[in-house]
Design a protein around this motif. Structure first.
Motif, short mmCIF file in Angstrom:
data_model
loop_
_atom_site.label_atom_id
_atom_site.label_comp_id
_atom_site.label_asym_id
_atom_site.label_seq_id
_atom_site.Cartn_x
_atom_site.Cartn_y
_atom_site.Cartn_z
N GLN A 19 0.85 -1.20 0.00
CA GLN A 19 0.00 0.00 0.00
C GLN A 19 0.88 1.24 0.00
O GLN A 19 1.93 1.27 0.62
CB GLN A 19 -0.91 0.01 1.24
N ASN A 20 0.39 2.25 -0.73
CA ASN A 20 1.08 3.53 -0.74
C ASN A 20 0.71 4.32 0.53
O ASN A 20 -0.45 4.33 0.93
CB ASN A 20 0.69 4.36 -1.97
N HIS A 21 1.69 4.96 1.11
CA HIS A 21 1.49 5.76 2.32
C HIS A 21 0.74 4.97 3.39
O HIS A 21 -0.37 5.35 3.82
CB HIS A 21 0.72 7.05 2.01
N PRO A 22 1.28 3.86 3.85
CA PRO A 22 0.56 3.04 4.84
C PRO A 22 0.29 3.79 6.14
O PRO A 22 -0.72 3.54 6.79
CB PRO A 22 1.49 1.86 5.05
N ASP A 23 1.20 4.71 6.51
CA ASP A 23 0.95 5.46 7.74
C ASP A 23 -0.26 6.38 7.59
O ASP A 23 -1.07 6.52 8.50
CB ASP A 23 2.19 6.27 8.13
N ALA A 24 -0.39 7.01 6.39
CA ALA A 24 -1.56 7.87 6.15
C ALA A 24 -2.84 7.03 6.10
O ALA A 24 -3.89 7.45 6.61
CB ALA A 24 -1.38 8.66 4.86
N LEU A 25 -2.74 5.86 5.46
CA LEU A 25 -3.91 4.98 5.43
C LEU A 25 -4.33 4.55 6.83
O LEU A 25 -5.52 4.42 7.12
CB LEU A 25 -3.60 3.74 4.58
N PHE A 26 -3.34 4.35 7.69
CA PHE A 26 -3.66 3.95 9.06
C PHE A 26 -4.48 5.04 9.76
O PHE A 26 -5.48 4.75 10.43
CB PHE A 26 -2.35 3.70 9.81
N VAL A 27 -4.08 6.28 9.59
CA VAL A 27 -4.81 7.39 10.20
C VAL A 27 -6.20 7.50 9.57
O VAL A 27 -7.19 7.77 10.26
CB VAL A 27 -4.03 8.70 10.04
N GLN A 28 -6.27 7.30 8.24
CA GLN A 28 -7.58 7.36 7.57
C GLN A 28 -8.52 6.26 8.10
O GLN A 28 -9.73 6.48 8.26
CB GLN A 28 -7.39 7.24 6.06
N ARG A 29 -7.97 5.10 8.36
CA ARG A 29 -8.81 4.02 8.90
C ARG A 29 -9.31 4.37 10.31
O ARG A 29 -10.43 4.02 10.67
CB ARG A 29 -8.03 2.71 8.91
N ILE A 30 -8.43 5.03 11.08
CA ILE A 30 -8.89 5.47 12.40
C ILE A 30 -10.05 6.44 12.26
O ILE A 30 -11.06 6.35 12.97
CB ILE A 30 -7.73 6.09 13.20
N LEU A 31 -9.91 7.39 11.31
CA LEU A 31 -10.98 8.36 11.07
C LEU A 31 -12.25 7.65 10.63
O LEU A 31 -13.35 7.93 11.13
CB LEU A 31 -10.53 9.37 10.00
N MET A 32 -12.13 6.69 9.70
CA MET A 32 -13.31 6.00 9.19
C MET A 32 -13.95 5.12 10.27
O MET A 32 -15.18 5.02 10.35
CB MET A 32 -12.91 5.15 7.97
#
Length: 391
Positions: free
Chosen positions: A56-69
């Motif tokens: 995955q691209n930008h896994p750290d950003a995706l992690f934060v996005q998943r927290i938001l979702m």
């Protein structure tokens, strides 16, 4: 400064937090919080685990996005929870309806927000794109519908689980309340039955005191008054105990017989045969009192001959047998087999009702005639562990 003044701010903060949770979750708070967060934390961990086997691209950003979702999903599930408790007084049909169309709408909103959040390769903590105008034409609607179905399945499953558990909790609370009422009613019934003292005994004892005083037998009158006071104190004050040891019950009945012997000093004789193994056995207080009263009332007082009363206890297998025998015969119904029956008098009915309330069908009362001219009343009790208990 008062000693508790330093702790007051912390206590006020705890009270404020508790009040906030009470407002957010007014019904089944623990169940709602644990189930909502449990479902979506599990989903979050599952979605995040794809990091281990999918590049995955930008896994750290995706992690934060998943927290938001995940936070958004928790919020929408809380909205469903509020809808369910809003219609709970309208019955199961209204609750099931809330799991159809309203839940579908919530699932679609979640899917649209999911598309908005994950449709950008954002850097870590870059949420500026969330402020951009939403262009519905650019949405991947096939993805949105797939996500809507997945989110609807999760929301509906959570709703069904919450309803099942909440109704189960309500049923358990109602059952516990019913058991508590039953226990209170049973205790009241047992105490009422236990306090049904034969008033004739008290009247006769007082008459005996009067006769002794008239005959100037003051020492005997004083002893009779003391014995009567001790007996009444044991019955009315100590009688608050539902269960007492065998030796206590027998000692109480011996005290009663000693009082009666003051009335019938030449006629009344009693024998106590107690198996030492039975002394620690717990039995209902005053359970054999009516048997002793009947023996005196229908035996001693109606004959001029010496009258014997025999009290005995023994253990047979896992049962305790308490017998009260006296001179005479039990009048049995015609055709009665084996000379065994239960009586219909008030005292015997009292015993039967108490045994039934405490042991159900596990205890019994028998009347019988022996071959040596004795009438025998026998109470058979199971182990005290078989007394009815709330489950």
């Amino acid at each position: 400064m008062r000693p508790d003044s330093a702790n007051r701010p912390a206590q006020q903060a705890a009270t404020k937090n508790s009040s906030l949770f009470n407002r957010l979750f007014p019904v089944n708070r623990d169940l709602a919080i644990k189930s909502i967060f449990g479902v979506w934390v599990a989903y979050f961990l599952f979605a995040t685990s794809r990091f281990f086997y999918v590049t995955q691209n930008h896994p750290d950003a995706l992690f934060v996005q998943r927290i938001l979702m995940t936070s958004i999903c928790i919020t929408f599930t809380w909205l469903l929870y509020r809808l369910l408790i809003a219609v709970r007084r309208h019955g199961m049909a209204a609750e099931i309806f809330m799991l159809t169309l309203p839940t579908i709408i919530l699932a679609n909103y979640i899917a649209i927000l999911d598309q908005i959040v994950f449709d950008h390769d954002a850097l870590l903590f870059d949420f500026s794109y969330l402020l951009d105008p939403v262009e519905l034409a650019s949405f991947d609607w096939a993805y949105v519908l797939d996500e809507a179905f997945t989110r609807y399945f999760i929301l509906a499953s959570w709703g069904a689980l919450y309803l099942a558990l909440s109704h189960s909790q309500n049923a358990q609370r109602m059952m516990a309340h019913s058991r508590q009422l039953e226990r209170v009613n049973r205790e009241s019934e047992l105490r009422a039955l236990r306090y049904q003292l034969n008033p004739h005994f008290v009247f006769n004892a007082l008459n005996s005191v009067s006769s002794l005083i008239i005959d100037q037998k003051n020492e005997q009158a004083e002893k009779l008054v003391d014995d009567l006071a001790d007996y009444m104190r044991a019955v009315l004050t100590g009688g608050a105990q539902d269960m007492i040891a065998v030796e206590q019950e027998i000692a109480q009945q011996v005290r009663y017989l000693e009082i009666e012997r003051m009335r019938f000093p030449e006629r009344l004789h009693y024998i106590v045969n107690i198996d030492p193994a039975t002394n620690g056995w717990s039995i209902p207080a005053l359970i054999i009192q009516p048997l002793i009263e009947n023996a005196v009332k229908f035996g001693v007082s109606e004959t001029d001959q010496p009258f014997n009363i025999v009290i005995s206890t023994q253990i047979e297998g896992d049962r305790l047998r308490i017998s009260v025998a006296n001179n005479g015969r039990v009048k049995l119904p015609a055709g009665q087999v084996n000379d065994r029956t239960v009586g219909t008098g008030t005292g015997l009915t009292n015993i039967q009702n108490r045994l039934r309330a405490l042991y159900g069908q596990n205890a019994s009362l028998f009347l019988a005639n022996s071959k040596d001219g004795m009438a025998i009343a026998t109470i058979v009790l199971p182990d005290p562990s078989l007394i009815f208990e709330d489950i």
